[in-house]
Write a protein that holds these residues in place. Structure first.
Motif, mmCIF file in Angstrom:
data_model
loop_
_atom_site.group_PDB
_atom_site.id
_atom_site.type_symbol
_atom_site.label_atom_id
_atom_site.label_comp_id
_atom_site.label_asym_id
_atom_site.label_seq_id
_atom_site.Cartn_x
_atom_site.Cartn_y
_atom_site.Cartn_z
ATOM 1 N N HIS A 59 -6.678 7.134 3.983
ATOM 2 C CA HIS A 59 -7.349 7.652 2.785
ATOM 3 C C HIS A 59 -8.257 6.595 2.153
ATOM 4 C CE1 HIS A 59 -7.862 9.978 -0.909
ATOM 5 N NE2 HIS A 59 -7.604 8.858 -1.571
ATOM 6 N N PHE A 60 -7.775 5.356 2.105
ATOM 7 C CA PHE A 60 -8.546 4.270 1.496
ATOM 8 C C PHE A 60 -9.367 3.495 2.528
ATOM 9 C CE2 PHE A 60 -5.335 4.986 -1.809
ATOM 10 C CZ PHE A 60 -6.151 5.045 -2.916
ATOM 11 N N ILE A 97 -2.028 6.754 3.581
ATOM 12 C CA ILE A 97 -2.691 6.093 2.453
ATOM 13 C C ILE A 97 -3.743 5.114 2.969
ATOM 14 C CG2 ILE A 97 -2.363 4.542 0.485
ATOM 15 C CD1 ILE A 97 0.426 5.897 0.130
ATOM 16 N N GLU A 157 -2.719 1.587 -5.253
ATOM 17 C CA GLU A 157 -3.179 2.598 -4.294
ATOM 18 C C GLU A 157 -2.110 3.660 -4.066
ATOM 19 O OE1 GLU A 157 -6.156 -0.252 -1.674
ATOM 20 O OE2 GLU A 157 -4.017 -0.189 -1.187
ATOM 21 N N GLU A 201 -2.058 5.889 -7.110
ATOM 22 C CA GLU A 201 -3.222 6.785 -7.138
ATOM 23 C C GLU A 201 -3.067 7.927 -6.135
ATOM 24 O OE1 GLU A 201 -7.921 6.436 -6.081
ATOM 25 O OE2 GLU A 201 -7.013 4.738 -7.131
ATOM 26 N N TYR A 202 -2.591 7.605 -4.950
ATOM 27 C CA TYR A 202 -2.454 8.612 -3.886
ATOM 28 C C TYR A 202 -1.348 9.621 -4.188
ATOM 29 C CZ TYR A 202 -2.170 10.570 0.831
ATOM 30 O OH TYR A 202 -2.166 11.417 1.906
ATOM 31 N N THR A 203 -0.209 9.132 -4.702
ATOM 32 C CA THR A 203 0.940 10.023 -4.912
ATOM 33 C C THR A 203 0.989 10.643 -6.300
ATOM 34 O OG1 THR A 203 2.357 8.204 -5.658
ATOM 35 C CG2 THR A 203 2.373 8.731 -3.283
#
Length: 66
Positions: free
Chosen positions: A35-36, A32, A48, A51-53
């Motif tokens: 990703h960010f 994560i 976050e 949003e990711y999962t």
């Protein structure tokens, strides 16, 4: 007076939410961060993680609040 909510998520929280190991939680949080585009020392927020999962923030908060 209402209690403040925590905004950061930790490997132990990921373990509670997913049922996987704490080590998996550390790996997922690292993914994560990448990703960010966060640095290693920066925290992952509940938003976050959500949003990711794709897991709803309200559901996540149920698992991390005492």
């Amino acid at each position: 007076m209402s209690r403040l909510k925590r905004i950061c998520i930790y490997p132990k929280d990921v373990q509670r939410i997913t049922g996987r190991s704490e080590r998996y939680g550390r790996k997922l949080l690292q993914q994560i961060r990448r990703h960010f585009e966060k640095d290693q020392h920066q925290f992952v927020t509940i938003k976050e993680f959500s949003e990711y999962t794709g897991i709803n923030e309200a559901e996540i908060e149920q698992y991390i609040l005492d």
